[in-house]
Design a protein around this motif. Structure first.
Motif, mmCIF file in Angstrom:
data_model
loop_
_atom_site.group_PDB
_atom_site.id
_atom_site.type_symbol
_atom_site.label_atom_id
_atom_site.label_comp_id
_atom_site.label_asym_id
_atom_site.label_seq_id
_atom_site.Cartn_x
_atom_site.Cartn_y
_atom_site.Cartn_z
ATOM 1 N N THR A 42 0.855 -1.104 0.029
ATOM 2 C CA THR A 42 0.078 0.200 -0.093
ATOM 3 C C THR A 42 0.876 1.399 0.031
ATOM 4 O O THR A 42 2.060 1.264 0.180
ATOM 5 C CB THR A 42 -0.915 0.011 1.152
ATOM 6 N N TRP A 43 0.255 2.348 -0.135
ATOM 7 C CA TRP A 43 1.131 3.734 -0.445
ATOM 8 C C TRP A 43 1.633 3.935 1.076
ATOM 9 O O TRP A 43 2.839 4.540 1.138
ATOM 10 C CB TRP A 43 -0.004 4.800 -0.608
ATOM 11 N N ILE A 44 1.235 3.559 2.068
ATOM 12 C CA ILE A 44 1.688 3.883 3.310
ATOM 13 C C ILE A 44 3.239 3.096 3.618
ATOM 14 O O ILE A 44 4.219 3.566 4.015
ATOM 15 C CB ILE A 44 0.857 3.616 4.732
ATOM 16 N N ALA A 45 2.998 1.888 3.312
ATOM 17 C CA ALA A 45 4.349 1.083 3.230
ATOM 18 C C ALA A 45 5.353 1.433 2.384
ATOM 19 O O ALA A 45 6.482 1.517 2.497
ATOM 20 C CB ALA A 45 3.856 -0.490 3.007
ATOM 21 N N ILE A 46 4.958 1.899 1.094
ATOM 22 C CA ILE A 46 5.762 2.331 -0.116
ATOM 23 C C ILE A 46 6.447 3.627 0.581
ATOM 24 O O ILE A 46 7.657 3.730 0.202
ATOM 25 C CB ILE A 46 5.177 2.618 -1.374
ATOM 26 N N GLY A 47 5.696 4.473 0.944
ATOM 27 C CA GLY A 47 6.264 5.720 1.227
ATOM 28 C C GLY A 47 7.279 5.799 2.631
ATOM 29 O O GLY A 47 8.281 6.311 2.603
ATOM 30 N N ALA A 48 6.731 4.846 3.562
ATOM 31 C CA ALA A 48 7.523 4.589 4.710
ATOM 32 C C ALA A 48 8.820 3.997 4.348
ATOM 33 O O ALA A 48 10.125 4.148 4.860
ATOM 34 C CB ALA A 48 6.922 3.846 5.664
ATOM 35 N N SER A 49 8.818 2.866 3.482
ATOM 36 C CA SER A 49 10.051 2.342 3.126
ATOM 37 C C SER A 49 10.978 3.281 2.262
ATOM 38 O O SER A 49 12.001 3.045 2.206
ATOM 39 C CB SER A 49 9.590 0.879 2.135
ATOM 40 N N ILE A 50 10.336 3.968 1.431
ATOM 41 C CA ILE A 50 11.159 5.097 0.598
ATOM 42 C C ILE A 50 12.109 5.951 1.797
ATOM 43 O O ILE A 50 13.218 5.959 1.550
ATOM 44 C CB ILE A 50 10.471 5.806 -0.370
ATOM 45 N N PHE A 51 11.514 6.232 2.603
ATOM 46 C CA PHE A 51 12.028 7.245 3.647
ATOM 47 C C PHE A 51 12.899 6.384 4.421
ATOM 48 O O PHE A 51 14.154 6.975 4.723
ATOM 49 C CB PHE A 51 10.934 7.947 4.513
ATOM 50 N N ALA A 52 12.483 5.358 4.854
ATOM 51 C CA ALA A 52 13.391 4.636 5.859
ATOM 52 C C ALA A 52 14.694 4.023 5.134
ATOM 53 O O ALA A 52 15.692 3.983 5.676
ATOM 54 C CB ALA A 52 12.578 3.616 6.601
ATOM 55 N N SER A 53 14.421 3.759 3.929
ATOM 56 C CA SER A 53 15.677 3.242 3.189
ATOM 57 C C SER A 53 16.561 4.364 2.879
ATOM 58 O O SER A 53 17.840 4.080 2.754
ATOM 59 C CB SER A 53 14.962 2.714 1.599
ATOM 60 N N ASN A 54 15.953 5.478 2.671
ATOM 61 C CA ASN A 54 16.929 6.522 2.224
ATOM 62 C C ASN A 54 17.661 7.245 3.245
ATOM 63 O O ASN A 54 18.969 7.310 3.350
ATOM 64 C CB ASN A 54 16.125 7.695 1.614
ATOM 65 N N ILE A 55 16.945 7.033 4.688
ATOM 66 C CA ILE A 55 17.721 7.728 5.815
ATOM 67 C C ILE A 55 18.781 6.486 6.443
ATOM 68 O O ILE A 55 18.067 5.733 6.987
ATOM 69 C CB ILE A 55 16.719 8.212 6.861
ATOM 70 N N GLY A 56 19.931 6.679 6.478
ATOM 71 C CA GLY A 56 21.052 5.720 6.634
ATOM 72 C C GLY A 56 21.936 6.483 7.630
ATOM 73 O O GLY A 56 21.762 7.670 7.972
ATOM 74 N N SER A 57 23.019 5.796 7.715
ATOM 75 C CA SER A 57 24.090 6.329 8.440
ATOM 76 C C SER A 57 24.720 7.662 7.852
ATOM 77 O O SER A 57 25.113 8.357 8.570
ATOM 78 C CB SER A 57 25.040 5.383 8.866
ATOM 79 N N GLU A 58 24.625 7.621 6.534
ATOM 80 C CA GLU A 58 25.245 8.870 5.835
ATOM 81 C C GLU A 58 24.397 10.123 6.433
ATOM 82 O O GLU A 58 24.940 11.199 6.063
ATOM 83 C CB GLU A 58 25.152 8.497 4.344
ATOM 84 N N HIS A 59 23.283 9.965 6.928
ATOM 85 C CA HIS A 59 22.781 10.965 7.385
ATOM 86 C C HIS A 59 22.671 11.250 8.758
ATOM 87 O O HIS A 59 23.155 12.335 9.235
ATOM 88 C CB HIS A 59 21.112 10.831 7.300
ATOM 89 N N LEU A 60 22.725 10.178 9.725
ATOM 90 C CA LEU A 60 23.026 10.339 10.876
ATOM 91 C C LEU A 60 24.650 10.773 11.399
ATOM 92 O O LEU A 60 24.589 11.537 12.183
ATOM 93 C CB LEU A 60 22.874 9.067 11.694
#
Length: 563
Positions: A42-60
């Motif tokens: 669903t769109w919630i799972a897709i959007g959350a996965s896009i964001f969570a996949s993108n935000i990694g240690s390179e951001h932290l």
């Protein structure tokens, strides 16, 4: 960490295990089930996965460190997240009609098998050498800072944290596939957002508010042209972030990353239909507006605290403050018991979701674009096992590359963007011409990719050579090679490289045979059938347009405020 912090981490791990066990009990009968989660997201799972996949240690580590060292300059790369909307509105219909699992597979449908092989090799090598290795490296570094442990059982705690993170993530990725990535992201994303928001609020309270941060950062000049740490748009003579180069370079990298990279697009391909996929990208674009405030601004806060207190950040051997330690230092020094455990969960969520997505995407590339091509009659269940084995190999290669990544140190985020600036243009040019121009031929696409690969490798090798030779940029105006491949600002080089690759595709296509209309039906603008256009039109309504306009409006307002 206090006992309460460990209890919070324990509860997070129990919830994570529960989701993974539930996912593992679902049937994974073929490659589509394993790599795309059965195409029912669903769109919630897709959007959350896009964001969570993108935000990694390179951001932290990297983005917060960038905020602490150079201020708002790197915000261009984050705010370009609005390009996820291009993926949803423009590319999703073409990707959906092609019925592909990987981006190289799409290039084969549009161009030829050689283009597919070239992109597969570029993607796999870049994932192992940059994304997997950098995420693992920074993960070990951040936990060493947060826990404050140098050695454990006589072993450098960096290695314990890094390898432990990899093994745990690999286990649930190997056995759960894309579904484990999607559904753990639904748990991880709100925790990551809440934890980072707490850091932002407590950091501003400790410093004395937003105005105090802007006052301190606005007083620090970053070049001789009067620009300060708080300026997003810098003088075009700035050696590192000229405003025109930053706009062009971040747009090219953003287009490649959000619209054509397997790492992101695989999440969208898992949608049950065009409607869910597009709305997933809109939701992901909303979430992508947040990292500047959740990671880069805390880095600026850490810098401001260091300016006022003198010893807030740890120091490097050269006497400069360690900018890459900004986020974990805020966690270690500002948070009370219990809240620190929540932040650690958020960090774990970011690292694990990013790694899990990388493992799954890399395994998909190997299994679909190499193994299945040479053994097309392979049993579907065996393809799943091959994908699991490929994940194990990729995990091992990522770990082996960590010692090299430890030398990256305080230039982590810039290193990533620098590599991506020569990786992106060739791939972006081929995809852009592929869906916009019916006359683009198989040979045109193939040579566009080759041109991008050759130029990119030449630029990287020249940078390594001239940097180690202590050559002053612009010092030898008679050396054309040095000027083109070393002296030219990396952002302008990225833009000119895109133009060159577009020209290669254009010129080669003009001198080679045009593709058959049947081959490109539904894959290029102007070739869709009436039925395909009807499906796409029914997949959106006025609300999708309204939310798209809101996201673009927020982006414009951001540029206006930090101009």
């Amino acid at each position: 960490m206090a006992l309460l912090d460990w209890l919070v981490v324990g509860l997070f791990c129990i919830a994570l295990i529960g989701i993974i066990v539930w996912v593992m009990r679902q049937k994974q009968n073929n490659a589509e089930d394993y790599f795309l989660g059965g195409k029912d997201a669903t769109w919630i799972a897709i959007g959350a996965s896009i964001f969570a996949s993108n935000i990694g240690s390179e951001h932290l580590i990297g983005l917060a460190g960038s905020g602490a060292s150079s201020g708002m300059a790197m915000a261009h790369w984050e705010i370009q997240g609005w390009m996820i909307l291009i993926l949803g509105w423009v590319f999703v219909p073409f990707y959906s009609r092609s019925m592909v699992i990987t981006m190289p597979e799409f290039l084969e449908r549009r161009y030829n098998s050689q283009s597919r092989t070239i992109l597969s090799l570029i993607s796999l090598i870049s994932y192992v050498l940059t994304k997997v290795a950098v995420t693992v490296y920074a993960g070990g570094l951040v936990f060493q800072q947060v826990f404050g442990i140098d050695t454990l059982w006589g072993i450098d705690f960096f290695w314990i944290a890094a390898i432990g993170l990899v093994l745990i993530t690999a286990l649930y990725t190997i056995f759960g596939g894309m579904k484990s990535v999607l559904y753990t992201s639904v748990l991880q994303t709100p925790i990551l957002l809440l934890g980072s928001l707490i850091i932002l609020v407590l950091g501003l309270r400790e410093l004395g508010g937003w105005d105090k941060m802007m006052e301190i950062c606005s007083a620090v000049e970053v070049n001789q042209y009067g620009d300060t740490m708080s300026n997003l748009i810098r003088d075009n003579r700035d050696p590192q972030y000229p405003w025109l180069g930053a706009l062009i370079g971040s747009a090219v990298i953003g287009f490649w990353y959000w619209c054509t990279d397997q790492f992101i697009v695989q999440r969208v391909l898992s949608g049950k239909n065009e409607k869910e996929s597009r709305r997933g990208t809109i939701f992901g674009a909303y979430l992508k507006l947040l990292p500047v405030f959740l990671f880069l601004i805390p880095g600026m806060i850490a810098f401001a605290l260091h300016q006022t207190q003198g010893d807030f950040l740890p120091m490097l051997a050269n006497g400069n403050p360690n900018s890459d330690a900004a986020f974990p230092t805020l966690v270690a020094k500002l948070l009370p018991a219990g809240v620190k455990g929540l932040i650690v969960c958020g960090i774990l969520a970011a690292l694990m979701s990013s790694l899990a997505s990388l493992f799954n995407s890399s395994a998909a590339l190997f299994t679909i674009d190499f193994y299945q091509r040479f053994r097309p009659k392979t049993d579907p269940k065996k393809l799943v096992r091959i994908g699991q084995a490929a994940t194990v190999v990729i995990v091992a290669l990522g770990i082996l590359w960590i010692p090299v990544m430890r030398s990256v140190g305080d230039v982590l985020y810039l290193y990533l963007q620098d590599v991506q600036s020569v990786l992106a243009p060739g791939i972006a040019a081929v995809f852009l011409m592929g869906i916009c121009w019916k006359r683009a031929t198989a040979q045109g696409g193939m040579w566009g990719l080759i041109a991008g690969l050759v130029i990119g490798i030449t630029r990287l090798c020249a940078k390594i050579y001239y940097s180690n030779a202590d050559v002053i940029p612009g010092g030898d105006t008679s050396n054309i090679f040095q000027y083109l491949f070393y002296d030219v600002n990396w952002l302008f080089f990225c833009g000119w490289m895109l133009v060159f690759c577009l020209l290669v595709v254009f010129v080669v296509s003009l001198f080679t045979k045009a593709p058959e209309p049947e081959k490109i039906k539904g894959l290029v603008f102007g070739t869709s059938t009436a039925e395909q256009r009807a499906v796409t039109r029914e997949s959106w309504n006025h609300w999708d347009i309204i939310h798209t306009v809101i996201i673009l409006g927020i982006t414009v307002a951001f540029y206006w405020y930090f101009w």
